[in-house]
Design a protein around this motif. Structure first.
Motif, PDB file in Angstrom:
ATOM      1  N   LEU A 199       0.836  -1.191   0.000  1.00 53.13           N
ATOM      2  CA  LEU A 199       0.000   0.000   0.000  1.00 53.13           C
ATOM      3  C   LEU A 199       0.875   1.246   0.000  1.00 53.13           C
ATOM      4  O   LEU A 199       1.962   1.236   0.573  1.00 53.13           O
ATOM      5  N   THR A 200       0.392   2.294  -0.600  1.00 54.83           N
ATOM      6  CA  THR A 200       1.079   3.578  -0.573  1.00 54.83           C
ATOM      7  C   THR A 200       0.349   4.485   0.407  1.00 54.83           C
ATOM      8  O   THR A 200      -0.871   4.593   0.376  1.00 54.83           O
ATOM      9  N   ARG A 201       1.092   5.117   1.304  1.00 55.18           N
ATOM     10  CA  ARG A 201       0.517   6.022   2.292  1.00 55.18           C
ATOM     11  C   ARG A 201       1.339   7.291   2.322  1.00 55.18           C
ATOM     12  O   ARG A 201       2.544   7.275   2.073  1.00 55.18           O
ATOM     13  N   LYS A 202       0.715   8.385   2.667  1.00 52.39           N
ATOM     14  CA  LYS A 202       1.391   9.675   2.837  1.00 52.39           C
ATOM     15  C   LYS A 202       1.454   9.995   4.319  1.00 52.39           C
ATOM     16  O   LYS A 202       0.840   9.317   5.147  1.00 52.39           O
ATOM     17  N   LEU A 203       2.182  11.048   4.636  1.00 54.41           N
ATOM     18  CA  LEU A 203       2.328  11.497   6.016  1.00 54.41           C
ATOM     19  C   LEU A 203       0.961  11.652   6.679  1.00 54.41           C
ATOM     20  O   LEU A 203       0.027  12.200   6.087  1.00 54.41           O
ATOM     21  N   ASN A 204       0.828  11.139   7.882  1.00 52.78           N
ATOM     22  CA  ASN A 204      -0.391  11.165   8.703  1.00 52.78           C
ATOM     23  C   ASN A 204      -1.513  10.263   8.198  1.00 52.78           C
ATOM     24  O   ASN A 204      -2.604  10.284   8.756  1.00 52.78           O
ATOM     25  N   GLU A 205      -1.279   9.482   7.166  1.00 53.10           N
ATOM     26  CA  GLU A 205      -2.274   8.506   6.726  1.00 53.10           C
ATOM     27  C   GLU A 205      -2.028   7.197   7.462  1.00 53.10           C
ATOM     28  O   GLU A 205      -0.942   6.936   7.979  1.00 53.10           O
ATOM     29  N   ILE A 223      -5.704  -2.665  10.415  1.00 55.66           N
ATOM     30  CA  ILE A 223      -5.650  -4.130  10.360  1.00 55.66           C
ATOM     31  C   ILE A 223      -6.694  -4.649  11.335  1.00 55.66           C
ATOM     32  O   ILE A 223      -6.563  -4.471  12.553  1.00 55.66           O
ATOM     33  N   GLY A 224      -7.729  -5.271  10.800  1.00 54.49           N
ATOM     34  CA  GLY A 224      -8.818  -5.740  11.643  1.00 54.49           C
ATOM     35  C   GLY A 224      -9.466  -4.568  12.359  1.00 54.49           C
ATOM     36  O   GLY A 224      -9.427  -3.429  11.893  1.00 54.49           O
ATOM     37  N   ASP A 225     -10.083  -4.851  13.512  1.00 54.92           N
ATOM     38  CA  ASP A 225     -10.753  -3.810  14.281  1.00 54.92           C
ATOM     39  C   ASP A 225      -9.819  -3.105  15.263  1.00 54.92           C
ATOM     40  O   ASP A 225     -10.132  -2.024  15.748  1.00 54.92           O
ATOM     41  N   ASP A 226      -8.669  -3.731  15.564  1.00 56.85           N
ATOM     42  CA  ASP A 226      -7.883  -3.298  16.714  1.00 56.85           C
ATOM     43  C   ASP A 226      -6.517  -2.693  16.416  1.00 56.85           C
ATOM     44  O   ASP A 226      -5.883  -2.159  17.315  1.00 56.85           O
ATOM     45  N   ILE A 227      -6.013  -2.815  15.193  1.00 52.58           N
ATOM     46  CA  ILE A 227      -4.635  -2.396  14.933  1.00 52.58           C
ATOM     47  C   ILE A 227      -4.611  -1.312  13.854  1.00 52.58           C
ATOM     48  O   ILE A 227      -5.149  -1.493  12.771  1.00 52.58           O
ATOM     49  N   GLU A 228      -3.970  -0.189  14.184  1.00 52.58           N
ATOM     50  CA  GLU A 228      -3.800   0.906  13.239  1.00 52.58           C
ATOM     51  C   GLU A 228      -2.307   1.216  13.115  1.00 52.58           C
ATOM     52  O   GLU A 228      -1.601   1.332  14.113  1.00 52.58           O
ATOM     53  N   ILE A 229      -1.835   1.328  11.886  1.00 51.01           N
ATOM     54  CA  ILE A 229      -0.450   1.707  11.617  1.00 51.01           C
ATOM     55  C   ILE A 229      -0.483   3.057  10.921  1.00 51.01           C
ATOM     56  O   ILE A 229      -1.121   3.213   9.884  1.00 51.01           O
ATOM     57  N   LYS A 230       0.199   4.047  11.517  1.00 48.34           N
ATOM     58  CA  LYS A 230       0.135   5.417  11.001  1.00 48.34           C
ATOM     59  C   LYS A 230       1.533   5.910  10.630  1.00 48.34           C
ATOM     60  O   LYS A 230       2.499   5.663  11.357  1.00 48.34           O
TER      61      LYS A 230
END
Length: 76
Positions: free
Chosen positions: A4-10, A14-21
């Protein structure tokens, strides 16, 4: 592998419980933040592999190690 491509602050969810920023980008270095439940272990890959190796070594210890040590200890 999903790429996936992400920019700053995006973020990536992953599932309901995990966020990677994406926290910051400086040259070739990217800082990421991970929000996850406390019961989810998070390690850098090299640390995870080292832990796995240590666990495998510990698991391969002879089952009768205590008995072997007891037999080698001089009796009073």
């Amino acid at each position: 592998m999903l790429v996936l491509t992400r920019k700053l602050n995006e973020s990536i969810q992953i599932g309901d419980d995990i966020e990677i920023k994406i926290i910051s980008i400086q040259g070739e270095q990217i800082k990421i933040g991970i929000n996850a439940p406390k019961n989810v272990e998070i390690h850098r890959k090299e640390v995870y592999l080292s832990i796995q190796e240590s666990n495998n070594e510990a698991a391969s210890t002879p089952q009768n190690l205590l008995e072997l040590l007891k037999n080698k200890t001089p009796k009073p």
